[in-house]
Design a protein around this motif. Structure first.
Motif, PDB file in Angstrom:
ATOM      1  N   TRP A  27       0.801  -1.215   0.000  1.00 51.82           N
ATOM      2  CA  TRP A  27       0.000   0.000   0.000  1.00 51.82           C
ATOM      3  C   TRP A  27       0.841   1.275   0.000  1.00 51.82           C
ATOM      4  O   TRP A  27       0.292   2.374   0.071  1.00 51.82           O
ATOM      5  N   TYR A  48      -3.625   2.199  -8.266  1.00 49.26           N
ATOM      6  CA  TYR A  48      -3.726   2.397  -6.816  1.00 49.26           C
ATOM      7  C   TYR A  48      -5.166   2.708  -6.413  1.00 49.26           C
ATOM      8  O   TYR A  48      -5.691   2.150  -5.446  1.00 49.26           O
ATOM      9  N   LEU A  52      -7.860   0.689  -4.031  1.00 47.01           N
ATOM     10  CA  LEU A  52      -8.637   1.269  -2.938  1.00 47.01           C
ATOM     11  C   LEU A  52     -10.122   0.925  -3.075  1.00 47.01           C
ATOM     12  O   LEU A  52     -10.791   0.593  -2.093  1.00 47.01           O
ATOM     13  N   SER A  56     -12.444  -2.022  -0.349  1.00 48.73           N
ATOM     14  CA  SER A  56     -13.459  -1.556   0.593  1.00 48.73           C
ATOM     15  C   SER A  56     -14.830  -1.466  -0.069  1.00 48.73           C
ATOM     16  O   SER A  56     -14.950  -0.954  -1.191  1.00 48.73           O
ATOM     17  N   LEU A 118      -6.904   8.503   1.667  1.00 46.00           N
ATOM     18  CA  LEU A 118      -7.897   7.469   1.370  1.00 46.00           C
ATOM     19  C   LEU A 118      -7.447   6.105   1.873  1.00 46.00           C
ATOM     20  O   LEU A 118      -8.275   5.289   2.284  1.00 46.00           O
ATOM     21  N   ARG A 119      -6.150   5.871   1.876  1.00 41.29           N
ATOM     22  CA  ARG A 119      -5.629   4.625   2.461  1.00 41.29           C
ATOM     23  C   ARG A 119      -5.919   4.590   3.958  1.00 41.29           C
ATOM     24  O   ARG A 119      -6.326   3.559   4.506  1.00 41.29           O
ATOM     25  N   VAL A 123      -8.181   1.500   4.242  1.00 44.44           N
ATOM     26  CA  VAL A 123      -7.312   0.330   4.444  1.00 44.44           C
ATOM     27  C   VAL A 123      -6.914   0.190   5.912  1.00 44.44           C
ATOM     28  O   VAL A 123      -7.312  -0.767   6.589  1.00 44.44           O
TER      29      VAL A 123
END
Length: 587
Positions: A27, A48, A52, A56, A118-119, A123
């Motif tokens: 990540w 990437y 993401l 999710s 956003l990670r 995540v």
């Protein structure tokens, strides 16, 4: 002892300003893998964001357009309740925020900041709570083609990343001049996305050039007469103080966008109304506030990325804790706009000028030396690393400059398809006239029309004056009726009133009306002119007065004859005549 203190300070800054990684290598972004020196290319970036969305259930990646070179333009939508459509998002009652990255693709901090943020939401989930009361839309790269025109030499004034994208699109449009005229395919796609979602708040991520200074990040939020007063008061009294504290608590010095009067610090810092051609000037016309982020180009790329992340995150924090504030303000703004300008005595402001009102602001700069340079032939500033602070004038108000009355409607002839297509992109409501009708209309007749020697943003922008008159005309069926009583009234006024800085007329959409297409021969016009004078002797006096006022035409036979031609029934009565009519009264 001093070295120990420095070590402790650096450790504190590393922990607080640049958070330690809490995730696996898969990540890590290209930015993080390269010691914060590089940014990923288009393919790696989209891979990437696809990851993401795949990891999710709270995220969905959607295509919203295609670039001239054939690249997909993407937006990722984050919603805990999976409100992945505008309708579902509106029903949720949550604050909808749109973050735009890479409108100028060399200014790309927002993309890397968004990937990390956003990670952390999707995540590692340490920031998942930001979705409690927020729905977030992120455009990873707006100007996708120029993102791939990459080079270490694209931005001479910028300190990283190693390779940077280009400022303008593959067809050489500056997208941040295109919000009203919508020439670029990328902007057409953006306007459809924006008007479908109509987000409550908009964030546009940039990097600024110019002088060196202590600040890492500067900003602009509209707060003057181009946005409803209650929204402006919220911005200055609540929102800006909150994000300022949050960002500076994270270690990044922040200030209003630095624009000095005449580029002279001692004359003062200028706040001004952003024109509609630019991003947050446009969203202000939509009655929606926006934030322009301008990180400082000479600061290290790592610092700029994390500062951008801090300001986006602090905005989401505010909306998360004040979930209904902005949606209520925006609804009131729409109602206020319609109600205010339905009253005939309320003039609409088309442009603004700087106020004479001043206070002072503490500016935190870096000292410079003025050194003679043989190449420049003058002195050139060379900045040092020595800081200074100085109170300087702050011009923080704007006065209305040009106003115009608001008509009941504008009538747009069906043949002006380019104008109508752009009008539709803006979400402007309209009706079609089903049968012809006789109406009293207001017309604009232009005069003293001049064009510049070179184009601006691909268009030749006319300069002009005009006369206004009323006439009774038969309006044909199929005419587009654009009533002003709608929430997009400010966009309607700016597009259709010729004096608007970003009007259709000013942007050259109607340039063909300034072309004369029929001509006369001298032998044909002479008897017509003689007959005109015989039937109207006063015309001879008018002719001699015209010659006295225009002595350059005394020996120009064709221009002398043209005086009469323009007043004859043979002259094109649509020459220099604005095709769009105003209707003042309801019909």
């Amino acid at each position: 002892m001093k070295s120990a203190y420095v070590f402790i300070l650096l450790t504190f800054l590393t922990i607080n300003v640049f958070p330690q990684l809490k995730t696996s290598d898969e990540w890590l972004t290209q930015f993080e893998k390269t010691d914060y020196l590089e940014t990923s290319d288009y393919k790696a970036t989209m891979d990437y964001f696809n990851q993401l969305a795949d990891v999710s259930p709270y995220a969905k990646l959607e295509k919203f357009g295609t670039s001239p070179q054939g690249r997909d333009m993407m937006v990722i939508i984050l919603s805990r309740e999976k409100c992945f459509t505008p309708e579902a998002a509106k029903k949720s009652g949550k604050t909808i925020t749109l973050v735009e990255n890479g409108i100028h693709a060399g200014e790309i901090e927002g993309k890397d900041a968004s990937m990390i943020l956003l990670r952390e939401i999707l995540v590692t989930k340490e920031k998942e709570y930001l979705l409690d009361n927020n729905i977030l839309l992120v455009i990873p790269i707006f100007s996708v083609d120029s993102h791939e025109r990459t080079s270490p030499y694209n931005r001479i004034n910028q300190n990283g990343p190693v390779n940077m994208g280009w400022r303008t699109t593959s067809t050489n449009y500056n997208l941040n001049r295109d919000f009203m005229k919508a020439d670029a395919p990328e902007m057409k796609a953006w306007l459809k996305l924006y008007n479908n979602w109509l987000p409550d708040f908009f964030i546009d991520c940039h990097t600024t050039d110019g002088l060196d200074m202590q600040y890492t990040i500067t900003y602009t939020v509209e707060k003057f007469g181009n946005i409803p007063s209650e929204t402006g008061e919220w911005a200055t009294g609540k929102y800006i103080p909150f994000i300022q504290k949050q960002v500076e608590d994270q270690g990044f010095l922040m200030a209003p966008y630095i624009w000095f009067v005449d580029r002279d610090m001692n004359k003062g810092l200028l706040d001004y109304v952003t024109p509609p051609k630019l991003s947050i000037g446009y969203t202000a016309l939509q009655n929606r506030p926006g934030l322009l982020i301008e990180t400082h180009s000479l600061k290290p790329y790592k610092e700029r990325v994390y500062a951008t992340k801090a300001i986006i995150e602090s905005s989401l924090e505010y909306f998360n804790d004040n979930t209904e504030v902005l949606t209520l303000l925006n609804n009131k703004a729409d109602e206020w706009t319609v109600q205010r300008y339905s009253k005939k005595d309320n003039l609409f402001p088309l442009s603004f000028k700087s106020s004479s009102m001043k206070d002072s602001i503490l500016f935190k700069g870096l000292k410079w030396n003025e050194n003679e340079n043989w190449i420049a032939g003058t002195t050139v500033k060379e900045y040092t690393s020595e800081p200074f602070e100085k109170f300087i004038p702050h011009i923080h108000e704007s006065d209305v400059d040009i106003t115009v009355s608001v008509p009941y409607a504008y009538l747009v002839p069906a043949e002006w398809k380019e104008v109508i297509d752009v009008m539709k992109l803006h979400g402007i409501e309209y009706e079609l006239l089903k049968e012809e009708i006789k109406l009293t209309v207001t017309r604009y007749k232009f005069k003293d029309v001049k064009f510049p020697g070179e184009p601006f943003e691909g268009r030749f922008l006319p300069d002009f004056h005009y006369d206004i008159y009323e006439d009774v005309e038969t309006i044909p069926a199929g005419t587009f009726i654009v009533k002003t009583k709608q929430r997009r009234l400010p966009i309607v006024m700016h597009l259709f009133e010729p004096k608007g800085e970003d009007s259709f007329l000013k942007w050259g959409f109607f340039n063909t009306i300034f072309t004369e297409t029929e001509y006369f021969e001298m032998y044909s016009m002479l008897p017509v002119a003689e007959k005109m004078v015989k039937e109207n002797p006063e015309l001879k006096d008018e002719f001699y007065k015209w010659l006295a006022d225009n002595p350059q035409f005394k020996n120009d036979a064709r221009e002398r004859m043209r005086f009469f031609y323009k007043r004859s029934p043979y002259f094109d009565n649509t020459f220099n005549l604005y095709p769009v009519r105003r209707v003042e009264e309801k019909f």
